[in-house]
Write a protein that holds these residues in place. Structure first.
Motif, PDB file in Angstrom:
ATOM      1  N   VAL A 105      -9.302  10.078  -6.600  1.00  0.00           N
ATOM      2  CA  VAL A 105      -9.389   9.390  -7.892  1.00  0.00           C
ATOM      3  C   VAL A 105     -10.792   8.820  -8.134  1.00  0.00           C
ATOM      4  O   VAL A 105     -10.991   7.984  -9.012  1.00  0.00           O
ATOM      5  N   ALA A 106     -11.760   9.252  -7.329  1.00  0.00           N
ATOM      6  CA  ALA A 106     -13.164   8.897  -7.545  1.00  0.00           C
ATOM      7  C   ALA A 106     -13.432   7.399  -7.467  1.00  0.00           C
ATOM      8  O   ALA A 106     -14.257   6.879  -8.195  1.00  0.00           O
ATOM      9  N   SER A 107     -12.743   6.722  -6.556  1.00  0.00           N
ATOM     10  CA  SER A 107     -13.006   5.281  -6.422  1.00  0.00           C
ATOM     11  C   SER A 107     -14.366   5.051  -5.760  1.00  0.00           C
ATOM     12  O   SER A 107     -14.938   3.969  -5.875  1.00  0.00           O
TER      13      SER A 107
ATOM     14  N   PHE B 246      -3.986  -0.345  -5.429  1.00  0.00           N
ATOM     15  CA  PHE B 246      -3.984   0.764  -4.475  1.00  0.00           C
ATOM     16  C   PHE B 246      -3.263   1.924  -5.139  1.00  0.00           C
ATOM     17  O   PHE B 246      -2.520   1.741  -6.094  1.00  0.00           O
ATOM     18  N   GLY B 247      -3.498   3.135  -4.626  1.00  0.00           N
ATOM     19  CA  GLY B 247      -2.891   4.304  -5.259  1.00  0.00           C
ATOM     20  C   GLY B 247      -3.792   4.846  -6.359  1.00  0.00           C
ATOM     21  O   GLY B 247      -4.928   4.380  -6.547  1.00  0.00           O
ATOM     22  N   VAL B 248      -3.272   5.785  -7.123  1.00  0.00           N
ATOM     23  CA  VAL B 248      -4.112   6.502  -8.097  1.00  0.00           C
ATOM     24  C   VAL B 248      -4.611   5.616  -9.242  1.00  0.00           C
ATOM     25  O   VAL B 248      -5.558   5.970  -9.934  1.00  0.00           O
TER      26      VAL B 248
ATOM     27  N   GLN C 112      -5.878   2.633  -8.783  1.00  0.00           N
ATOM     28  CA  GLN C 112      -6.836   1.625  -8.326  1.00  0.00           C
ATOM     29  C   GLN C 112      -8.029   1.561  -9.276  1.00  0.00           C
ATOM     30  O   GLN C 112      -8.490   2.579  -9.791  1.00  0.00           O
TER      31      GLN C 112
ATOM     32  N   ALA D 213       1.061   3.868  -3.374  1.00  0.00           N
ATOM     33  CA  ALA D 213       0.557   5.242  -3.245  1.00  0.00           C
ATOM     34  C   ALA D 213       1.678   6.267  -3.424  1.00  0.00           C
ATOM     35  O   ALA D 213       1.453   7.464  -3.283  1.00  0.00           O
TER      36      ALA D 213
ATOM     37  N   THR E   8     -14.782   9.047 -15.040  1.00  0.00           N
ATOM     38  CA  THR E   8     -15.119   8.613 -13.682  1.00  0.00           C
ATOM     39  C   THR E   8     -16.617   8.726 -13.379  1.00  0.00           C
ATOM     40  O   THR E   8     -17.148   7.918 -12.614  1.00  0.00           O
TER      41      THR E   8
ATOM     42  N   GLN F  35     -14.394  -0.410 -10.100  1.00  0.00           N
ATOM     43  CA  GLN F  35     -14.701  -1.243  -8.934  1.00  0.00           C
ATOM     44  C   GLN F  35     -16.129  -1.124  -8.409  1.00  0.00           C
ATOM     45  O   GLN F  35     -16.699  -2.145  -8.018  1.00  0.00           O
TER      46      GLN F  35
ATOM     47  N   GLN G 101     -12.845   4.011   8.519  1.00  0.00           N
ATOM     48  CA  GLN G 101     -12.832   2.993   7.460  1.00  0.00           C
ATOM     49  C   GLN G 101     -12.681   3.668   6.094  1.00  0.00           C
ATOM     50  O   GLN G 101     -11.886   3.246   5.248  1.00  0.00           O
TER      51      GLN G 101
ATOM     52  N   ARG H 124      -8.357  10.025 -16.875  1.00  0.00           N
ATOM     53  CA  ARG H 124      -9.217   9.203 -16.017  1.00  0.00           C
ATOM     54  C   ARG H 124     -10.461   9.975 -15.592  1.00  0.00           C
ATOM     55  O   ARG H 124     -11.562   9.444 -15.570  1.00  0.00           O
ATOM     56  N   ARG H 125     -10.271  11.248 -15.260  1.00  0.00           N
ATOM     57  CA  ARG H 125     -11.415  12.039 -14.783  1.00  0.00           C
ATOM     58  C   ARG H 125     -12.485  12.256 -15.860  1.00  0.00           C
ATOM     59  O   ARG H 125     -13.596  12.651 -15.557  1.00  0.00           O
TER      60      ARG H 125
ATOM     61  N   VAL I 134      -9.539   3.029   3.420  1.00  0.00           N
ATOM     62  CA  VAL I 134      -9.665   2.392   2.100  1.00  0.00           C
ATOM     63  C   VAL I 134      -9.483   3.367   0.942  1.00  0.00           C
ATOM     64  O   VAL I 134      -9.462   2.948  -0.215  1.00  0.00           O
TER      65      VAL I 134
ATOM     66  N   ARG J 112     -10.439  -4.000   3.445  1.00  0.00           N
ATOM     67  CA  ARG J 112      -9.171  -3.294   3.191  1.00  0.00           C
ATOM     68  C   ARG J 112      -8.301  -3.993   2.148  1.00  0.00           C
ATOM     69  O   ARG J 112      -7.150  -3.632   1.954  1.00  0.00           O
TER      70      ARG J 112
ATOM     71  N   ASP K 201     -17.807  14.415 -12.140  1.00  0.00           N
ATOM     72  CA  ASP K 201     -16.643  13.527 -12.269  1.00  0.00           C
ATOM     73  C   ASP K 201     -16.426  12.576 -11.083  1.00  0.00           C
ATOM     74  O   ASP K 201     -15.400  11.902 -11.019  1.00  0.00           O
ATOM     75  N   GLY K 202     -17.384  12.516 -10.181  1.00  0.00           N
ATOM     76  CA  GLY K 202     -17.272  11.547  -9.090  1.00  0.00           C
ATOM     77  C   GLY K 202     -16.263  11.896  -8.019  1.00  0.00           C
ATOM     78  O   GLY K 202     -15.992  11.085  -7.124  1.00  0.00           O
TER      79      GLY K 202
ATOM     80  N   ARG L 127       0.829  -1.208   0.000  1.00  0.00           N
ATOM     81  CA  ARG L 127       0.000   0.000   0.000  1.00  0.00           C
ATOM     82  C   ARG L 127       0.865   1.260   0.000  1.00  0.00           C
ATOM     83  O   ARG L 127       0.580   2.218  -0.717  1.00  0.00           O
TER      84      ARG L 127
ATOM     85  N   PRO M 165      -7.810   4.943  -1.832  1.00  0.00           N
ATOM     86  CA  PRO M 165      -6.572   4.547  -2.497  1.00  0.00           C
ATOM     87  C   PRO M 165      -5.639   5.716  -2.763  1.00  0.00           C
ATOM     88  O   PRO M 165      -4.447   5.527  -2.991  1.00  0.00           O
ATOM     89  N   ALA M 166      -6.189   6.931  -2.721  1.00  0.00           N
ATOM     90  CA  ALA M 166      -5.386   8.116  -3.042  1.00  0.00           C
ATOM     91  C   ALA M 166      -4.922   8.841  -1.785  1.00  0.00           C
ATOM     92  O   ALA M 166      -4.280   9.888  -1.882  1.00  0.00           O
ATOM     93  N   LEU M 167      -5.226   8.285  -0.618  1.00  0.00           N
ATOM     94  CA  LEU M 167      -4.874   8.916   0.671  1.00  0.00           C
ATOM     95  C   LEU M 167      -5.363  10.368   0.689  1.00  0.00           C
ATOM     96  O   LEU M 167      -4.647  11.273   1.095  1.00  0.00           O
TER      97      LEU M 167
END
Lengths: 402, 64
Positions: free
Chosen positions: B11-13, A346-348, A350, A58, A105, A354, B50, A101-102, B54, A340, B30-31, A54, B56-58
């Motif tokens: 990142v809009a997860s 993980f990271g940008v 991901q 990231a 989304t 999903q 939580q 990506r945006r 979770v 988790r 754009d979420g 992780r 992903p982009a912190l």
């Protein structure tokens, strides 16, 4: 890094354990969080533990761009950079990755995906009606697991489902690690030309779908037609192959764990179903070739230095079986809190899709076994062909009866 | 409890919305994350933590 005696990656799974990561990965995880491996005779770092996976995924000092020096290509051959249609932003770095990506989304946001749920339920129910009315045994992959996500992603993107044989076959070839570079290039070329053609049609006659939305961006000059086609290839490929494998492999895993299957069959609690989906994602890790990155500048971690130009591999199959995070990690327990997990990465980078994947799997897992409670394998476990050579793991076919 | 979100990193997860729908939402265009409240009631603390874990982009910071 030195490559002498470093184990070769990827490693083989143990025979008779089709749901577990290769035993060598567990050994390396016990040894250290960062170990040296070799891939096609070149050295690379393998990140074996959840916390380090992780942390590094990231970290912007790692590049997802396959053309970065040191990138550990899963096929051993550097990709051709002929300036043609790519496969979207999955192999790009920020800021260009984020910009592209945006643009796509919005259709994957939670409320939009929830709005699709009744339609997906209808698709799933219709396919189960067909199964029950048809001959048995039947190949669940062909008759159910592939059609569900293919129908859904076609609708979302605006791709005619009638072309499913074409895009399913080419997708399969594109992600087959044992295919030659030429075979993969041909499959990619076929998909790229197909998507480019569709984008062209939608430029003239836009509809209410994601690809038509992209054509608006082409008209404003924000996006090239080539990039739009590349995003189309990525979303079509990622939108059907992955979820299809989760449906079929997940069903097989549940059939091998009847007490867990019973948990799903006997509940109507959406929270329990959602939790079961997370646990199956954690347990199965269909993207079993690891995420790949190249180091852009030196990174110190756990007493090691990852140098600029080093390749790094993140096998999420063993990351998700880290006993520090998931007690008894090799046990499939649908009632554990597995949220988790790093099955989507993980990271940008991901997984963009999903929320859609989760919703489709929730609908499938909460419907299939309730409507066909006597569902069972129609072949011995060792006769079932697993996709060991695929970038996405699963089964080629799953004969079932009831 | 105070929450800070970074829309540039997001990142809009959508995972924060799944974890704590009373606290996080997504922009229609754009979420990208939208904070519904930056000081949610304490009974949502577990869900908020939580969501941060979770992401992903912190992109979610929680100060207790």
């Amino acid at each position: 890094m030195t490559i002498h005696e470093a184990p070769a990656y990827p490693m083989a799974r143990a025979s008779g354990c089709p749901f577990d990561p290769p035993p060598k990965l567990r050994e390396l995880q016990d040894e250290a969080p960062l170990v040296e491996v070799q891939i096609f005779g070149r050295p690379a770092w393998l990140v074996t533990r959840y916390a380090e996976q992780r942390k590094l995924l990231a970290d912007p000092r790692l590049s997802a761009d396959v053309t970065t020096s040191g990138y550990p290509s899963p096929t051993g051959t550097p990709p051709k950079s002929d300036g043609g249609v790519g496969i979207g932003f999955i192999l790009m770095d920020d800021p260009e990755h984020a910009r592209l990506r945006r643009m796509v989304t919005a259709p994957f946001m939670i409320k939009r995906v929830e709005a699709m749920r009744p339609g997906v339920q209808k698709i799933v129910d219709g396919l189960i009606d067909d199964l029950l009315a048809g001959p048995k045994p039947v190949d669940l992959m062909e008759a159910f697991a592939l059609p569900v996500p293919s129908l859904v992603i076609c609708q979302l993107l605006g791709v005619p489902y009638a072309d499913h044989d074409f895009f399913q076959q080419n997708s399969k070839q594109l992600i087959k690690m044992t295919a030659t570079q030429e075979q993969r290039a041909t499959a990619h070329g076929n998909l790229a030309a197909y998507l480019d053609n569709l984008v062209g049609e939608k430029l003239d006659n836009p509809g209410d779908d994601l690809l038509s939305g992209l054509t608006e961006r082409i008209k404003t000059g924000e996006l090239t037609r080539q990039d739009a086609a590349g995003i189309g290839v990525l979303l079509l490929l990622a939108g059907h192959e992955t979820t299809a494998n989760m449906i079929a492999l997940g069903t097989l895993a549940l059939l091998e764990h009847p007490e867990q299957l019973a948990v799903l069959r006997e509940t109507d609690d959406p929270k329990l179903v959602a939790g079961a989906v997370e646990e199956l994602l954690r347990y199965l890790n269909i993207t079993h070739n690891g995420r790949r990155r190249a180091v852009l500048e030196d990174i110190e971690l756990d007493g090691q230095v990852l140098k600029a130009g080093d390749g790094v591999i993140f096998p999420n199959d063993i990351g998700n079986r880290d006993p520090e995070v998931f007690p008894d990690p090799d046990v499939l327990d649908l009632q554990r809190d597995a949220r988790r997990h790093v099955a989507f990465g993980f990271g940008v980078h991901q997984c963009l899709g999903q929320p859609l994947a989760r919703m489709e799997l929730q609908v499938v897992y909460s419907t299939l076994y309730r409507r066909i409670p006597t569902l069972r394998r129609a072949a011995e476990l060792d006769e079932i062909p697993f996709k060991h050579e695929g970038a996405v793991y699963g089964v080629h076919s799953l004969p079932v009866t009831w | 409890m105070k929450i800070i979100v970074d829309q540039d990193r997001c990142v809009a997860s959508g995972q924060c919305v799944t974890a704590a729908a009373d606290v996080f939402d997504q922009r229609d265009e754009d979420g990208i994350v939208v904070l519904l409240t930056d000081t949610p009631p304490e009974d949502l603390a577990a869900d908020v933590h939580q969501a941060a874990a979770v992401c992903p982009a912190l992109a979610i910071l929680v100060e207790d």
